[in-house]
Design an enzyme around this catalytic site. Structure first.
Site, short mmCIF file in Angstrom:
data_model
loop_
_atom_site.label_atom_id
_atom_site.label_comp_id
_atom_site.label_asym_id
_atom_site.label_seq_id
_atom_site.Cartn_x
_atom_site.Cartn_y
_atom_site.Cartn_z
CG ASP A 12 -1.65 1.20 1.49
OD1 ASP A 12 -2.33 1.63 0.56
OD2 ASP A 12 -1.59 1.75 2.62
CG ASP A 14 -2.11 7.57 2.95
OD1 ASP A 14 -1.21 8.17 3.58
OD2 ASP A 14 -3.31 7.69 3.22
N GLY A 49 -7.15 4.48 3.37
CA GLY A 49 -7.40 3.34 2.48
C GLY A 49 -8.76 3.36 1.81
NE ARG A 52 -9.57 11.76 -5.74
CZ ARG A 52 -9.08 11.90 -6.97
NH1 ARG A 52 -9.73 12.60 -7.86
NH2 ARG A 52 -7.93 11.34 -7.31
CB SER A 121 -3.80 7.31 -3.96
OG SER A 121 -3.54 8.61 -4.47
#
Ligand code: B16
Ligand code: MG
Length: 223
Positions: A12, A14, A49, A52, A121
């Protein structure tokens, strides 16, 4: 029983490679203030996670405002947040790679283990560029092309399939509960590097600074 050989690590972004959550927070906070909705760092934890548009829905829900706006209005709100976020992440530099990650990536590379990125993202490629890490990743999943966001396994499966591998020889690294669930649904073991209270389901819980190839192999009985 024969040990599985570790062939790929799927990361992952972020919260694992870098802390982009603080910029997501600032950008969402500006939008929430404009809308007059309460939003603080504790609530921001719920967005880790999370995609948006789902993040926007969670923020609006906090102000009982989900039904107040049309889809078009929500779209332009998300776009505005993202424009602001894109400005903020221009300040990310290689110094923002989280502790231990460079060493771990170098260990994997030296061992010939494939490295993939499974971030929801859409800004992930830009962040990797800012961190000067592009050359380490053999595959970067395109969040825009993955049908279902975490906790669905799709993005981790995309990483695995890019290398034509099976789940037993891959592991995932995550900082969010929703991401750990996605890794498990993909049939892989999950390394958790997040807040311990959020990482109850992880198969191994470490800090990024503790990530070592030998430790991971031992924990999962792999070679
Ligand atoms: P964007 P990850 C996630 O990244 C973030 O944790 C989450 O807060 C954000 O909403 C999501 O990416 C979408 O990001 O708006 O840039 O497309 O943890 O999957 O690397
Ligand atoms: Mg994350």
């Amino acid at each position: 029983m024969e040990k599985n050989k570790l062939k790929a690590v799927i990361f992952d972004l972020d919260g694992v490679i870098t802390d982009s959550a603080k910029y997501h927070y600032l950008a969402w906070k500006a939008l929430a203030d404009e809308l007059g909705i309460d939003f603080d760092e504790a609530y921001n934890e719920k967005l880790k996670g999370v995609s948006r548009m789902e993040s926007l829905e969670l923020i609006l829900a906090n102000g009982n405002a989900c039904d107040k706006y049309t889809d078009e209005e929500k779209f332009s709100m998300a776009e505005k947040k993202n424009d602001n976020y894109k400005e903020l992440i221009k300040q990310i530099t290689p110094a923002d790679v989280l502790p231990g990650i460079m060493d771990f990536l170098n260990e994997l590379k030296a061992a010939g283990i494939k490295i993939a990125l499974a971030s929801v993202s859409k800004n992930a490629p830009f962040i990797l560029k800012q961190l000067e890490l592009e050359d380490y990743f053999n595959y970067v999943a395109d969040a825009a092309k993955v049908p279902n966001a975490k906790p669905f396994p799709d993005i981790f499966l995309a990483g695995m399939e890019a290398f034509s591998l099976t789940p037993e020889v891959c592991i995932g690294v995550e900082d969010a509960r929703t991401g750990v669930e996605a890794i498990h649904r993909a049939g892989m073991k999950a390394v958790g590097v997040g807040t311990p209270s959020e990482m109850e389901e992880a198969d191994l819980l470490v800090t990024t600074g503790e990530l070592k190839l030998e430790l991971v192999k031992k924990a999962f009985n792999m070679e």
